[in-house]
Write a protein that holds these residues in place. Structure first.
Motif: not given
Length: 445
Positions: A155-171
């Motif tokens: 669930g947390t990955q769905m909220v934040a995204g699955d690639d921590p290096s991506a610009p949109a991660y945990a935007a």
């Protein structure tokens, strides 16, 4: 003269009004949908399947899940179905073994082994159900707790995204959407005691999706390219193959699924105040086995009781099995209407992830509540729970820790749920069923 009172049916057997029935069933589908299609997406990515083939796997997955959900909710005589408010879906227990089989033997062997494992499951469902006394609240509560805790990361990955290096991660906009959905669900549950409170998750999903569209975080244009009607092609990868090692692996997976489903069915029975007989459990497990047979034919996956929906039953207190029967029918429709399935699949991840986090946490809460019935005074039960939790959470906190083990060992140790089930079951046998040897020493006179 007073007329005799007609006994009210059990809440599990009561059918709400059709409008409420449809909305409550749709809520179950939306809650489990993303988790269900995550399995074919993960498997397709690991085996380098084309987008068209992955789409076929998703449609087959939804179709089989719908059929098994209907069977579990409605039942077929004394043969299939536990007749409880249960939604079935593809579990993660089979993913790793299927990937390994695909890499070593090919896709035809994957579904041949699944077909054989499903037949094995149908045959051993009744004998396995007779072991229910070895699944006391100690084992079931521990397994259910880890099911909820282990899925929180998804669930947390769905909220934040699955690639921590991506610009949109945990935007911030993703976190805002997720926080808004969580807050809305809580507010609706707190302020409404009636039907609106029962569909609080659905309200959160709809409102969150509208907000995501306004914020430019949701796009549904790609769904227009999907066809309106289509059935998954049976044996898409050719005639099934049955390598012995692959078949044995999938039989082991089926036993793991049975262990997980047994704990979940016992939890649902307790939540709904419905007594669960050995025959009921055997019919429920037989339906799980049938999912393997159908999955082998239709290129799908073995199904188990979905934890998200278990949490939804606990949260809404709607105990009718006819609600989940409607959910099963809707899943079948989604599996046969690819455009609708594609549309639902495009719901924004932060919105669905926020609702999923609530459901996963509710599942963990159900497990903790079950553990209240365990006697911890003067026993080794606390040690059993502690060691089982450690065993289950290790692959969650360190996902690659068992990568260098043989494939067979990875089936057991690589899954948090499997590891917890095996550990809790084994330790319960060791401490509470195997008699201790006497030392033979005599007390001095």
């Amino acid at each position: 003269m007073e007329e005799p009172c007609t006994p009210q049916p059990h809440p599990v057997d009561q059918r709400p009004a059709w409008g409420a029935l449809l909305l409550l069933g749709a809520q179950h589908v939306l809650v489990m949908y993303t988790g269900s299609i995550a399995v074919p997406l993960l498997f397709g990515a690991a085996t380098h399947l084309s987008h068209a083939t992955v789409t076929l796997l998703i449609d087959a997955d939804l179709l089989v899940a719908g059929v098994v959900t209907l069977l579990q909710s409605v039942g077929v005589g004394r043969v299939l179905g536990v007749r409880l408010p249960i939604v079935a879906g593809a579990g993660f227990s089979a993913v790793s073994p299927m990937i390994l089989i695909a890499q070593q033997y090919g896709m035809a062997a994957v579904y041949g082994a699944m077909l054989a494992g499903g037949v094995f499951g149908v045959l051993v469902a009744a004998p396995f159900a007779r072991l229910v006394r070895y699944f006391p609240p100690l084992v079931g509560g521990t397994v259910i707790t880890v099911i909820g805790l282990s899925l929180l990361g998804v669930g947390t990955q769905m909220v934040a995204g699955d690639d921590p290096s991506a610009p949109a991660y945990a935007a911030p906009v993703r976190l805002l959407l997720a926080g808004g959905v969580l807050a809305l669900i809580v507010v609706v549950m707190r302020l409404s005691r009636g039907f609106l409170g029962q569909v609080a998750v659905l309200v959160g999903l709809v409102a969150g999706t509208v907000a995501a569209v306004l914020l430019g975080q949701a796009h549904f244009s790609e769904a227009a390219g999907a066809s309106w009607v289509g059935l998954p092609e049976p044996f898409h990868f050719g005639a099934p193959h049955f390598p012995v090692a692959a078949v044995v692996s999938m039989c082991v997976v089926m036993l793991v699924i049975f262990t997980e489903s047994t704990a979940s069915m016992l939890a649902v029975a307790e939540m709904t105040d419905r007594s669960l007989t050995t025959g009921d459990l055997a019919r429920g497990l037989a339906a799980d086995g049938l999912s393997g047979v159908l999955g082998g034919v239709m290129n799908s996956f073995p199904d188990t009781v979905f934890g998200e929906n278990l949490g939804l039953v606990e949260m809404t207190r709607v105990r009718s099995r006819w609600v989940t029967a409607v959910a099963g029918a809707l899943l079948i429709v989604l599996g046969c209407v690819p455009r609708l399935g594609s549309l639902v699949a495009m719901l924004p991840d932060p919105v669905v992830g926020a609702a999923a986090l609530v459901m996963f946490a509710m599942v963990a809460g159900v497990g903790i509540r079950i553990l209240r019935h365990v006697d911890f005074e003067g026993t080794s039960n606390l040690l059993i729970v502690a060691v089982s939790l450690v065993a289950g959470m290790v692959p969650v906190t360190a996902p690659h820790i068992y990568d260098r083990l043989p494939a067979g060992a990875r089936i057991v140790f690589g899954s948090a749920i499997t590891c917890t089930a095996v550990c809790a079951f084994g330790l319960n046998l060791l401490f509470n069923h195997v008699p201790r040897r006497r030392t033979g020493h005599r007390t001095a006179p």
